[in-house]
Design an enzyme around this catalytic site. Sequence first.
Site, short mmCIF file in Angstrom:
data_model
loop_
_atom_site.label_atom_id
_atom_site.label_comp_id
_atom_site.label_asym_id
_atom_site.label_seq_id
_atom_site.Cartn_x
_atom_site.Cartn_y
_atom_site.Cartn_z
CG HIS A 17 33.70 42.11 36.29
ND1 HIS A 17 33.79 43.19 35.45
CD2 HIS A 17 33.36 42.61 37.51
CE1 HIS A 17 33.52 44.30 36.13
NE2 HIS A 17 33.25 43.96 37.39
CD GLU A 18 32.88 40.64 40.75
OE1 GLU A 18 33.66 41.23 41.53
OE2 GLU A 18 31.88 41.19 40.26
CG HIS A 21 36.82 44.06 40.75
ND1 HIS A 21 37.22 45.31 40.36
CD2 HIS A 21 35.55 43.90 40.26
CE1 HIS A 21 36.26 45.88 39.66
NE2 HIS A 21 35.25 45.05 39.58
#
Length: 350
Positions: A17-18, A21
């Site tokens: 997920h990170e 980003h």
Amino acid sequence: MGIFLSLLVLSALIFFHELGHYAAARLMGVYVEVFSIGFGKRVATIKKWGTEWSIALIPLGGYVRMKGQDDMDPSKKSYDPDSYNSKTPLQKIFILVAGPLANFLLAFVLYFAIGLSGPKELSPVIGTVVKDSPASKAGLQEKDEIISINGEQVKSWNKMAELIAGSNGSLQLEIKRENYLQQILLTPELNETQNMYGENVKRKMIGISAAGVTHPKELSFFGTFGYAYDQTVFASTVIFTGVKKLIFGEVPADQLGGVISIVKLTSDASEVGWISLFFFTALISVNLGVLNLLPIPALDGGHIMFNIYEMIFRREVSERVMVNLTIAGWVILFGLMGLGLYNDINRLAQ
């Protein structure tokens, strides 16, 4: 071992997920100061490509801290060319959406791997027949295999259930009993049952349960792409609908689970086998993606709403409003985490 594996799975999902980003931020020319798996005190840190890569003490989340963007203090802003705040609303939305998209992509890859391995599906073989049900009255028996309904071939239990639930009037069933084919006519009855959300619903049924017989799902290489796509969309729809029902009180709040449930279910899935573990990991990954898109300040969805506001009104949300909404968002998040933990403990105590 189960706890370790669960934390490893959760950390991997947070990492992807990170990473979404991080990759989007670097693509947009934003300097990433910290990439952390976990919250609280850092237990390990290395510096690479100008970013501090850290593992923190509490492995229940993670974050990417970009220059000019800090959820813990929204007032800390920078308008340098390499800061988050200097980017256009669309660029910032791209960075924010990239995290959940990484979770959906990971789920797709896991489902694709399952598809390549030849996933099992439940065969339309009858296990038990309910007394005085339409099936019983029509003469259906244990171990009967349903071949077709009204001329439409049936290859799985789910397909059979869909045809029965959506039927009008009588059904012509072709069944295989031992080595013989037979034709049986029956009419489904509207009965009360529970759906996957625990709600009481009325559905057309004939009064049979599955024998638990499975068979490999036939998929070509390209068909596996469709399988992975369908599974990802289905999981997303189920989770989104579940969240909506929870918000509007259509399902009780005690259905919400927390980290203890995740640990237990991950451990249980791993004991069944890697396919079961992949299924559950994909479901949690989709869950993480959907929940982060909710319009709650401090989540990606909340920041997306702030940027949509900026696009519409041509100005940023005021610092005071953003700080207050962010604090409210953290209160909501900790409240949901606390409720999930409370429900988990209650389940263990029962």
